[in-house]
Design a protein around this motif. Structure first.
Motif, PDB file in Angstrom:
ATOM      1  N   GLY A 146       0.886  -1.151   0.023  1.00 19.11           N
ATOM      2  CA  GLY A 146       0.075  -0.115   0.049  1.00 19.11           C
ATOM      3  C   GLY A 146       0.834   1.196   0.053  1.00 19.11           C
ATOM      4  N   PHE A 147       0.053   2.562  -0.331  1.00 24.46           N
ATOM      5  CA  PHE A 147       0.788   3.547  -0.270  1.00 24.46           C
ATOM      6  C   PHE A 147      -0.465   4.689  -0.044  1.00 24.46           C
ATOM      7  N   SER A 148      -0.192   5.493   1.091  1.00 26.29           N
ATOM      8  CA  SER A 148      -1.371   6.424   1.511  1.00 26.29           C
ATOM      9  C   SER A 148      -1.038   7.752   0.662  1.00 26.29           C
ATOM     10  N   ALA A 149      -0.249   7.971  -0.059  1.00 23.38           N
ATOM     11  CA  ALA A 149      -0.089   9.387  -0.871  1.00 23.38           C
ATOM     12  C   ALA A 149      -1.122   9.261  -2.086  1.00 23.38           C
ATOM     13  N   PRO A 150      -1.363  10.564  -2.581  1.00 22.64           N
ATOM     14  CA  PRO A 150      -2.215  10.444  -3.622  1.00 22.64           C
ATOM     15  C   PRO A 150      -1.858   9.621  -4.705  1.00 22.64           C
ATOM     16  N   GLY A 151      -2.553   8.976  -5.466  1.00 24.53           N
ATOM     17  CA  GLY A 151      -2.339   7.899  -6.423  1.00 24.53           C
ATOM     18  C   GLY A 151      -1.967   6.447  -5.919  1.00 24.53           C
ATOM     19  N   GLY A 152      -1.949   6.301  -4.695  1.00 25.36           N
ATOM     20  CA  GLY A 152      -1.868   5.118  -4.071  1.00 25.36           C
ATOM     21  C   GLY A 152      -0.618   4.434  -4.485  1.00 25.36           C
ATOM     22  N   SER A 153      -0.826   3.002  -4.696  1.00 27.48           N
ATOM     23  CA  SER A 153       0.343   2.208  -5.228  1.00 27.48           C
ATOM     24  C   SER A 153       0.846   2.486  -6.584  1.00 27.48           C
TER      25      SER A 153
END
Length: 191
Positions: A158-165
């Motif tokens: 996962g990645f919580s920044a805009p645009g995710g993964s």
């Protein structure tokens, strides 16, 4: 640096990035949203509050902040830049997250580890899930390079920044790391 909390937005090859800082260092780094206005809104919504001090937008930057902006801009252009020495203001962050962030900051450009390995390096073996949660609330992505942490399977995670993964995969690709299939042609911001 300035007293209180100051903000600045700057355009990079990956879009508008926002930062906020205090006397202690960088307090927030907002990765690009769809445009400058959206990046500013997200940055302001996530700022830590420093008592009754007002947040001020700054156009003329102190030298140390201008150097940080220049380094982040070079990174966003694909240059192998070491952001680990940028001072950060992590006031209010608990000891566990501080240990995780410190271990992540030791990862070099293009170096990836799993959440479990990062937890072990931070002195918290067996806490991969909690490490992922800590990285999900990382206030200064890129400076604390949470995009360099992968799932146990070696997949993107996962990645919580805009645009995710997709954003995470693109940041890793900028560093020469390929994980899984290439990201889709359209990302949430233009790089």
């Amino acid at each position: 640096m300035t007293s209180g909390l100051s903000t600045h937005l700057f355009e990079t090859q990956i879009g508008w990035i926002g930062i906020a800082w205090s006397d202690a260092g960088l307090a927030r780094l907002q990765l690009p949203e769809r445009d400058r206005a959206a990046t500013l809104r997200r940055l302001l919504a996530t700022l830590p509050r420093h008592g009754n001090e007002a947040v001020q937008a700054v156009d003329t930057l102190p030298q140390e902040i201008a150097e940080i902006v220049a380094a982040i801009t070079r990174y966003a252009a694909g240059e192998a830049v070491d952001l680990s020495r940028i001072p950060v203001d992590l006031a209010g962050v608990d000891e566990f997250r501080l240990a995780i962030y410190d271990a992540a900051r030791k990862l070099g450009f293009g170096e990836v580890v799993t959440y479990g390995e990062l937890a072990t390096r931070a002195g918290h073996p067996g806490m991969a899930r909690e490490t992922g949660q800590a990285l999900g609330s990382n206030p200064v992505p890129l400076v604390v390079p949470c995009h360099r942490i992968l799932a146990a399977s070696g997949k993107i995670g996962g990645f919580s920044a805009p645009g995710g993964s997709a954003t995470k995969e693109r940041l890793l690709a900028m560093e020469g790391v390929r994980v899984g299939p290439p990201p889709p042609a359209q990302a949430s911001f233009g790089f």
